[in-house]
Design a protein around this motif. Structure first.
Motif, PDB file in Angstrom:
ATOM      1  N   PRO B   7       0.809  -1.226   0.000  1.00 16.73           N
ATOM      2  CA  PRO B   7       0.000   0.000   0.000  1.00 16.73           C
ATOM      3  C   PRO B   7       0.843   1.277   0.000  1.00 16.73           C
ATOM      4  CG  PRO B   7      -0.171  -1.160   2.108  1.00 16.73           C
ATOM      5  CD  PRO B   7       0.580  -2.055   1.182  1.00 16.73           C
TER       6      PRO B   7
ATOM      7  N   SER C 135     -14.924 -14.727  12.402  1.00 14.87           N
ATOM      8  CA  SER C 135     -13.596 -14.236  12.803  1.00 14.87           C
ATOM      9  C   SER C 135     -13.428 -12.747  12.530  1.00 14.87           C
ATOM     10  CB  SER C 135     -12.477 -15.071  12.167  1.00 14.87           C
ATOM     11  OG  SER C 135     -12.642 -15.139  10.777  1.00 14.87           O
ATOM     12  N   PRO C 137     -15.068  -8.896  12.569  1.00 13.24           N
ATOM     13  CA  PRO C 137     -16.216  -8.157  13.111  1.00 13.24           C
ATOM     14  C   PRO C 137     -17.095  -7.566  12.005  1.00 13.24           C
ATOM     15  CG  PRO C 137     -14.193  -6.884  13.405  1.00 13.24           C
ATOM     16  CD  PRO C 137     -13.790  -8.245  12.882  1.00 13.24           C
ATOM     17  N   ARG C 187     -15.187 -22.864  18.792  1.00 11.02           N
ATOM     18  CA  ARG C 187     -14.424 -21.808  19.488  1.00 11.02           C
ATOM     19  C   ARG C 187     -14.806 -21.680  20.959  1.00 11.02           C
ATOM     20  NH1 ARG C 187     -15.750 -20.365  14.546  1.00 11.02           N
ATOM     21  NH2 ARG C 187     -14.157 -19.531  13.104  1.00 11.02           N
ATOM     22  N   ASN C 188     -15.949 -22.273  21.332  1.00 19.94           N
ATOM     23  CA  ASN C 188     -16.407 -22.185  22.717  1.00 19.94           C
ATOM     24  C   ASN C 188     -16.227 -23.481  23.493  1.00 19.94           C
ATOM     25  OD1 ASN C 188     -17.278 -19.484  23.135  1.00 19.94           O
ATOM     26  ND2 ASN C 188     -19.033 -19.858  21.800  1.00 19.94           N
TER      27      ASN C 188
ATOM     28  N   PRO D  48     -16.904  -8.798   2.866  1.00 21.49           N
ATOM     29  CA  PRO D  48     -16.305 -10.094   3.222  1.00 21.49           C
ATOM     30  C   PRO D  48     -16.865 -11.290   2.460  1.00 21.49           C
ATOM     31  CG  PRO D  48     -16.814  -8.854   5.221  1.00 21.49           C
ATOM     32  CD  PRO D  48     -17.348  -8.045   4.071  1.00 21.49           C
ATOM     33  N   PRO D  69      -7.627  -8.103   6.089  1.00 21.47           N
ATOM     34  CA  PRO D  69      -9.007  -7.949   6.553  1.00 21.47           C
ATOM     35  C   PRO D  69      -9.121  -7.112   7.821  1.00 21.47           C
ATOM     36  CG  PRO D  69      -8.193 -10.137   7.106  1.00 21.47           C
ATOM     37  CD  PRO D  69      -7.123  -9.467   6.296  1.00 21.47           C
ATOM     38  N   LEU D  72      -8.065  -1.552  11.564  1.00 16.37           N
ATOM     39  CA  LEU D  72      -7.782  -0.762  12.763  1.00 16.37           C
ATOM     40  C   LEU D  72      -6.593  -1.325  13.523  1.00 16.37           C
ATOM     41  CD1 LEU D  72     -11.498  -0.458  13.919  1.00 16.37           C
ATOM     42  CD2 LEU D  72     -10.150   1.254  12.680  1.00 16.37           C
ATOM     43  N   ASP D  76      -0.904  -0.711   8.208  1.00 14.70           N
ATOM     44  CA  ASP D  76      -0.977  -0.002   6.931  1.00 14.70           C
ATOM     45  C   ASP D  76      -1.537   1.413   7.085  1.00 14.70           C
ATOM     46  OD1 ASP D  76       0.116  -2.149   5.611  1.00 14.70           O
ATOM     47  OD2 ASP D  76      -1.762  -2.840   4.717  1.00 14.70           O
ATOM     48  N   SER D 169     -18.410 -12.298  29.850  1.00 12.47           N
ATOM     49  CA  SER D 169     -18.850 -10.913  29.680  1.00 12.47           C
ATOM     50  C   SER D 169     -19.606 -10.396  30.902  1.00 12.47           C
ATOM     51  CB  SER D 169     -19.691 -10.775  28.405  1.00 12.47           C
ATOM     52  OG  SER D 169     -20.727 -11.721  28.394  1.00 12.47           O
ATOM     53  N   GLN D 190     -11.359 -16.135  20.637  1.00 16.17           N
ATOM     54  CA  GLN D 190     -12.456 -16.000  19.675  1.00 16.17           C
ATOM     55  C   GLN D 190     -13.817 -16.116  20.367  1.00 16.17           C
ATOM     56  OE1 GLN D 190     -11.443 -18.602  16.256  1.00 16.17           O
ATOM     57  NE2 GLN D 190     -10.774 -16.713  15.259  1.00 16.17           N
ATOM     58  N   ASN D 191     -13.868 -15.663  21.618  1.00 16.09           N
ATOM     59  CA  ASN D 191     -15.151 -15.513  22.319  1.00 16.09           C
ATOM     60  C   ASN D 191     -15.638 -14.118  21.931  1.00 16.09           C
ATOM     61  OD1 ASN D 191     -17.161 -14.913  24.163  1.00 16.09           O
ATOM     62  ND2 ASN D 191     -16.196 -16.088  25.820  1.00 16.09           N
ATOM     63  N   PHE D 192     -16.362 -14.067  20.814  1.00 15.54           N
ATOM     64  CA  PHE D 192     -16.617 -12.760  20.186  1.00 15.54           C
ATOM     65  C   PHE D 192     -17.495 -11.878  21.046  1.00 15.54           C
ATOM     66  CE2 PHE D 192     -15.819 -15.733  16.582  1.00 15.54           C
ATOM     67  CZ  PHE D 192     -14.555 -15.255  16.290  1.00 15.54           C
ATOM     68  N   ASN D 193     -18.371 -12.490  21.815  1.00 16.84           N
ATOM     69  CA  ASN D 193     -19.216 -11.707  22.697  1.00 16.84           C
ATOM     70  C   ASN D 193     -18.365 -10.996  23.745  1.00 16.84           C
ATOM     71  OD1 ASN D 193     -20.815 -12.159  25.595  1.00 16.84           O
ATOM     72  ND2 ASN D 193     -21.999 -11.170  23.995  1.00 16.84           N
ATOM     73  N   ASP D 196     -16.552  -8.149  22.133  1.00 17.72           N
ATOM     74  CA  ASP D 196     -17.461  -6.998  21.954  1.00 17.72           C
ATOM     75  C   ASP D 196     -17.592  -6.201  23.254  1.00 17.72           C
ATOM     76  OD1 ASP D 196     -18.127  -7.316  19.261  1.00 17.72           O
ATOM     77  OD2 ASP D 196     -19.875  -8.581  19.686  1.00 17.72           O
ATOM     78  N   GLU D 217      -5.995 -14.257  12.431  1.00 17.91           N
ATOM     79  CA  GLU D 217      -7.168 -14.382  13.302  1.00 17.91           C
ATOM     80  C   GLU D 217      -6.982 -13.576  14.591  1.00 17.91           C
ATOM     81  OE1 GLU D 217      -8.590 -18.923  12.193  1.00 17.91           O
ATOM     82  OE2 GLU D 217      -7.001 -18.591  13.661  1.00 17.91           O
ATOM     83  N   LEU D 220      -7.563 -10.073  13.886  1.00 13.41           N
ATOM     84  CA  LEU D 220      -9.005  -9.844  13.702  1.00 13.41           C
ATOM     85  C   LEU D 220      -9.723  -9.804  15.050  1.00 13.41           C
ATOM     86  CD1 LEU D 220      -9.788 -11.956  10.535  1.00 13.41           C
ATOM     87  CD2 LEU D 220     -10.356  -9.543  10.860  1.00 13.41           C
ATOM     88  N   GLU D 223      -9.172  -6.551  16.297  1.00 10.72           N
ATOM     89  CA  GLU D 223     -10.029  -5.640  15.526  1.00 10.72           C
ATOM     90  C   GLU D 223     -11.437  -5.543  16.143  1.00 10.72           C
ATOM     91  OE1 GLU D 223      -8.651  -4.264  12.739  1.00 10.72           O
ATOM     92  OE2 GLU D 223     -10.353  -3.454  11.611  1.00 10.72           O
ATOM     93  N   TYR D 224     -11.951  -6.653  16.647  1.00 13.46           N
ATOM     94  CA  TYR D 224     -13.253  -6.633  17.334  1.00 13.46           C
ATOM     95  C   TYR D 224     -13.244  -5.606  18.472  1.00 13.46           C
ATOM     96  CZ  TYR D 224     -16.130 -10.663  15.754  1.00 13.46           C
ATOM     97  OH  TYR D 224     -16.947 -11.517  15.051  1.00 13.46           O
ATOM     98  N   ALA D 227     -12.777  -2.044  17.079  1.00 19.55           N
ATOM     99  CA  ALA D 227     -13.992  -1.622  16.373  1.00 19.55           C
ATOM    100  C   ALA D 227     -15.085  -1.236  17.363  1.00 19.55           C
ATOM    101  CB  ALA D 227     -14.476  -2.743  15.450  1.00 19.55           C
TER     102      ALA D 227
END
Lengths: 343, 343, 343, 343
Positions: B7, C135, C137, C187-188, D48, D69, D72, D76, D169, D190-193, D196, D217, D220, D223-224, D227
Motif C-alpha cells: 500500500p 472471525s 467483526p 471456538r467455545n 467479506p 481484513p 484498525l 498499513d 462478559s 475468539q469468544n466474540f461476545n 465486543d 485471526e 481480527l 479488531e473486534y 472496532a
C-alpha cells in the motif's frame, strides 16, 4: 517399564502379564495392587518390542516406558557437555560459533567474497550448499562436486573450516574429502541409511531437526550416528511445521534448553531456514543466543535478490555485519564469547 | 504469477518490477492500477526462482503463484485417471484393491501362511517389509535380501504380486529384481536422490505421504519420479502428524477426494500405520473405501502379539477376514468391486 | 498415579516423596526398587494438583497419571451407550441421524424451503444458525432472536426438531426457549462459563470439538456439562487444524472409534465445516457413516452462491439428495438405519 | 481481490464473473488475458462475502484476497507504534515492562509477599488470577471477587497497577472496577461476545493468542475490540500447540517481529504458560527480550510447590530475581530499558 492394567481387567489377566515378563531372561516384574487398578513394574534389560507385546495382552490398559530410548545421545549416562573441535574452533563450549555463507555455492566470486566477509565479521565456519534438496525437480539443485571444490578453495584462502550438506550415502565419501563438518538436512533426519553411513566417518556431523521431528526422534537419529562410532554430532534446530503459514516454519527455541537438559550434544540454530524471510533472521538469531544456543547458521549472500536458491532469507553483507554486532552484544550479556572480526 | 504492490509502494517501485519482468525472455507483465494498491500480472514461462526475486524488490507486498508447480502429476494436463497394471491387477480403476501382509517378513512360515490367508480373503497384492525403517537403531530392521527371497517364494506359490519398501538408492536394483511394486516410505518422501533413482526403473512405485507433507509437496515428489520417466506412481495416504497423541497419526481422508481432483494418479490408504492400533484399522479402512480410495494397505499377521515389528497395529486372520467382509459391503454401496476370496 | 524417580535421585529423595504422599488423607504409596530407577505407585483419592506437587520435588523424574480425569463422560463407569432422545428421534442408537439446514438463517423463505427439502430427503433434525461466530467483526453475524423465531416456525410446519448455536451464557435462556438441541461451537469448547450454564438446563447439548482440542480436553469439557447435571451431551467432530492448508481443516475420523471406546456419549460428524468445500462434503459424510458416526451435520442451502455465510461449503438441494442416497447405501452396508424421506 | 480462472474455464465463465462484479456498487473489474489462464482484478469496497460468492462461480480456479481484513489493528493505516499507558507505565515504547505475580491469587499473604518482591525486583505491573480457566471442572477455579479485592489491596500497598483475567462478559464490569488491565485468555481469543464487551470499556485489554490462532485471526480478534471503541489493546504470545509434547506449548517468538510488522499494537510474551516448566522460563524470557518483545508476563510464587494452580511453571523469588538480572542484561544489549528494582 510400567504396565497399568485396565479398570475391568481380572486378576488372571495380571497374572498372565507377570508370567509373560518373568519368562524373559533378565526381566523381573513387581505387582502393586491398587484400589481401582493394578500396576506392574518391569525391571531389567527391556528390549524395544516388549512394549508392543504387553500392550496387546488382555486386560492391559497402558504400557509406559520409563527410561529414555537413547543412551549414547542422552545426558543420563554422559553428564558433561560434549565439545566438538573443528580445527581451532570448539562447538559446545563457551564460544558462540557463527557459521555463515550462501544457501548454495553459485560461482567462484560469490563464495570467495562471502567467505571474506564472513571471516571479517567474526564468523568461524563457512557454510555453502553444493548438493541442494529442492521440493521441485525443476529447481536449481546445486553445483555438486564443483561446488565442493570452490568451498575448499575458499577455506584455503580464508582458513575457515567448511560445512556442507550431504544428501545421500553415495556422496558421503566425496563430501567427507572436502568438508570439515557434514550436514544432514531436515528432510534426511530419518534417512537411516545415511545416518548409518555418517556414523562410520570420523568428521563432525551437524544433524538438522526435521519439520515434524520430536525431540525424542531427533535424539534417536543422533543415536544412530553415535552407535555407528561417530561421537561428533551437533544438533541444529531449524524450525518446525505448524498451522501458522505466514512464516515458512515456526522456530522452536524451547529446543535449546530442552536439548541441553536431555543431551550432552551441542545445539545450534538456523534462523534463516526457519523463518524464510531475511527481515526475521536477526531478531531470531539474537533470541537464539539469549536462549543459550552454542552456535548459529546464517545465510549470507553478496546479492540476495540474484540468489539461485532461497534469496529471500539471505542477508546481504551490511545486514550480516549488523547481525554480528547484535549477536556480540547479546552473547556478552549472557557471558558467552564471539570471535572478533578478522579483516 | 501475480505481484501485489504494497500500500505504501511508489509508482517507481511498480515500474521497476515491470521492467525486471520484461527483461526476461518469454515473460510479459500487465499492470492493473487499483484505488488502494497496484497489481501486476505475469504471463509466460515462469521459472521457479522468479517468485523469490520479485518478493525481494522494493515496494512488493506479495507474490502469488497461480499455476500449479507440478505438471506431470497434475490433472490439468492429464484429465483422465491413470490406471496402473501389476500382473492382472489394475490400480486406479473400478476395482478396490487390497494389499495385505505383515509389517515385516519374519520367517518362511509366517509369510507363506499370511499370503495364503490374504489370497483366500480377496487381497490382490501381498505386502511385507524386508528393509524396515525404525526410529531406534536398536530395533529389528528386517531380514534384508532373505526377506525379499521369502516374499518371492510366497508370490510363486500364491500368484499374488508383491509390494515391499526400498529405503535407499543402492538397494533399488536388488528390490526391483524381486518386487512387483516398490514402496517409498513416509520418511523418504523427500529423499530426492531415491526419487530420482526410482524414476529410472520401469516398475510401479507406491509413494507414501510424509508425516507432515502437504498435498503440493507430495505431488511434487511424485513429479520427481515421473520426470525421471516412470509414470507408474501410486499415492498412499498413511496419516499425518498433528497435536493429537492418542493415536499414532491422524488419518487424513480428505486427501482422497482432494488428490483425485488435483491429480490423475491412483490413491490408496494405509490405516494400519496411520492409527497404530488394530482396533481402529477396520473402521478407518471402511471409511477410506466410502471416501473413494482406489486401494488399501493392511497389516495382517498370523500372531500379532509375537510380531517383531508393529504388532499392535496388525490384524490377526479372523479380524482380517471380518475387515474384508466389511470392505466388500462398503465397496458395493459405492459401486466398486472387490476381488472374491480364492480359497 | 506413578512417580518415576530420576536416575540420579537419592534414596532420601524417594523417601521424601513417600512421606509427602502418606501425609495426605486417603492416599497410599508403594515403592518398587528398580535396578536403575525407583518407582512409586500412588493409590487412593488423587486430587488434580497432586501431580504438580510431586513433579516439583527433588529427584522426581516423571509423574504419570494412570486413571482418566473424566469420570462422568468416560465409559469406565458407564459401560452402556447413552442414547439421547429429541422428540421421536434417538441419537446414539442404531439410527444414523442426519441434521441438515443452512449455516445461517437468512429469511423465512430460505429456512422453510430448506426445512421441507431436508425432511423430504430423510433428515431428522433441522439445523440453522441465528447467532454466528465470525472471525471478522465486519461479517454477517446472524439474525439473532428473529432467526430463532423463523426456526421455530419451520419446526412447527415440518415437525423437525431444531438445533442452533448458543455463543454466550446470557443467550442460553433465550435459545433454550426455541431450540430442541443447543449447539456449542468449536471456538467455545473451553468457554467454561458457557459450559457451566448449559450444564444447568435440561435440553440436549451438541458440543463441537475445537480446532486444536485433544480427545481428553474435549471429554473434560463434556464433563463440565454433565457435572452441572445435564447428561444429554452429543459430541461433534468438525475437523482439526493441521499444517495442511488446502482444506479448511483436517477431518479426524479416528475420533469416531476412539470416542466410542473412551466415552458412552454419541458422536456425530460435521463434514461441511471440516472441509470448507461442498465438493468434499459427500465423500467425507460417507466416510463418517462407514466409520460408525451416530449422525451427521450437513449444510444445505437453496442457493449456496447467494448464501450470507459459508456458501462454499453448502450443498444445494440436488446435491443434498444425492448425499442422502449415498448415506443410505453406506448405512445399510454397516447395519444402520436412516429415516426414509417424507415428501 | 484477484480472481484466477481455471485452466479449462471458458471465455463465457470469465464474462459472467466480470458482470457479477460490475453489478455491485463500488466495485470495478479488470481482465488480464494470460496464455494459459485468465486473471480478473477486483478493485473497490470489497465486502467479506464476495470471496465466497466468486469461488463458487463456474470456471473460477482461485480467489485471492489482497488487502488485509483488519484495518484498525493493522499498521498499513496506522504506521506509528501504539503506546498504552497504565498509570506511569508505558507499554509499547522503549521500556521493557515486566508483569509478574502468581498464576492464581490464593490468600492475602501470598499476594502481598509476591507484590513486594515483584516491585523490589523491577516488575512494573502485578499479575494474578481471580477467575481461572481450568480444563477440568474439578480443579481450583480461583477466589473470584475476593481475589480481586486482594489484588486491589496489593496495588494500594505497592503502587503496582494490576492485570487480571476476565473469562466472561458478565464479569467485565466487576473486573473493570478492580483491574488496571483486563486480560483475555487464550481460550477466549475468539469468544466474540466477550471481545465486543471489552470493546466498550475504557481500560487496556491484554489479548492472548489462542493455542492455534493464526496471526491474522489474532489481529481480527483485536479488531473486534478496537472496532468497539477501545483502542488500548496489548497482544500477548503464549505458545502454540504443535506436535511436540515434551513442553506444554511451543513458544512462537517469530510472532514478535511479525506482529510488529503487521500491527502497531504492543506485543508481550508469557513464557510461563508457553513452556509449562519453570526451568525453561528464564531462557525463553531472555530470548523474547532479545527478539524485541515490549514486555513479559512471568509467574512468580512464594512457594511454587504448594501453589494451587500451575506450580510447576512458577519461579520462586530467588529465581525471579535472577531472571530480572538476566532480562536487564539483554535489554541493555538491545538498547531497551528496564525499571530498577524498588526495594
Amino acid at each position: 517399564m510400567i504396565v497399568v492394567m485396565g479398570p475391568n481387567s481380572t486378576k488372571n489377566d495380571a497374572e498372565k502379564v507377570l508370567s509373560h515378563i518373568e519368562t524373559k531372561v533378565g526381566l523381573k516384574a513387581h505387582m502393586i495392587a491398587g484400589e481401582a487398578q493394578n500396576v506392574i513394574g518391569v525391571i531389567g534389560q527391556i528390549y524395544p518390542e516388549l512394549q508392543n507385546e504387553l500392550e496387546l495382552m488382555p486386560g492391559v490398559g497402558e504400557v509406559i516406558r520409563v527410561s529414555k530410548p537413547y543412551k549414547l545421545a542422552g545426558r543420563d549416562f554422559h553428564p558433561d557437555d560434549s565439545v566438538i573441535k573443528v580445527g581451532d574452533v570448539s562447538i559446545g563450549g563457551n564460544e558462540m560459533v557463527v557459521m555463515a555463507g550462501p544457501c548454495a555455492v553459485e560461482d567462484r566470486q560469490q563464495i570467495l567474497d562471502t567467505a571474506r566477509i564472513a571471516k571479517a565479521s567474526g564468523a568461524r565456519i563457512l557454510r555453502g550448499g553444493a548438493f541442494k534438496p529442492r521440493s521441485s525437480p525443476y529447481s536449481f539443485r546445486g553445483l555438486g562436486e564443483e561446488g565442493l571444490r570452490l568451498l575448499s578453495e575458499a577455506r584455503d584462502e580464508t582458513g575457515l573450516p567448511i560445512i556442507t550438506e550431504v544428501m545421500n550415502s553415495n556422496d558421503v565419501e566425496l563430501v567427507e574429502r572436502h568438508a570439515d563438518i557434514l550436514q544432514i538436512g531436515a528432510r534426511n533426519v530419518q534417512n537411516f541409511n545415511l545416518l548409518d553411513v555418517v556414523g562410520q566417518i570420523r568428521k563432525p556431523v551437524l544433524l538438522k531437526r526435521g519439520f515434524s521431528t520430536s525431540y525424542e526422534e531427533w535424539l534417536l537419529s543422533a543415536e544412530y550416528i553415535i552407535a555407528g562410532g561417530n561421537h561428533q554430532v551437533i544438533l541444529c534446530e531449524r524450525g518446525i511445521r505448524t498451522f501458522e503459514t505466514y512464516t515458512r516454519n515456526t522456530l522452536d527455541l524451547e529446543a535449546i534448553p530442552v536439548i541441553k537438559k536431555l543431551s550432552h550434544l551441542p545445539i545450534v540454530v538456523d534462523p534463516s531456514h526457519a523463518t524464510g524471510r531475511w527481515d526475521l533472521v536477526t531478531p531470531m538469531a539474537l533470541a537464539a543466543v539469549a536462549a543459550g544456543a552454542h552456535g548459529l547458521l546464517i545465510e549470507v549472500h553478496p546479492n540476495p535478490d540474484k540468489a539461485l536458491s532461497d534469496g529471500p532469507q539471505s542477508l546481504n553483507f551490511d545486514n550480516f555485519q549488523r547481525l554480528m554486532e547484535g549477536v556480540r552484544g547479546i552473547a556478552g550479556a549472557v557471558g558467552r564469547t564471539v570471535a572478533p572480526g578478522q579483516g
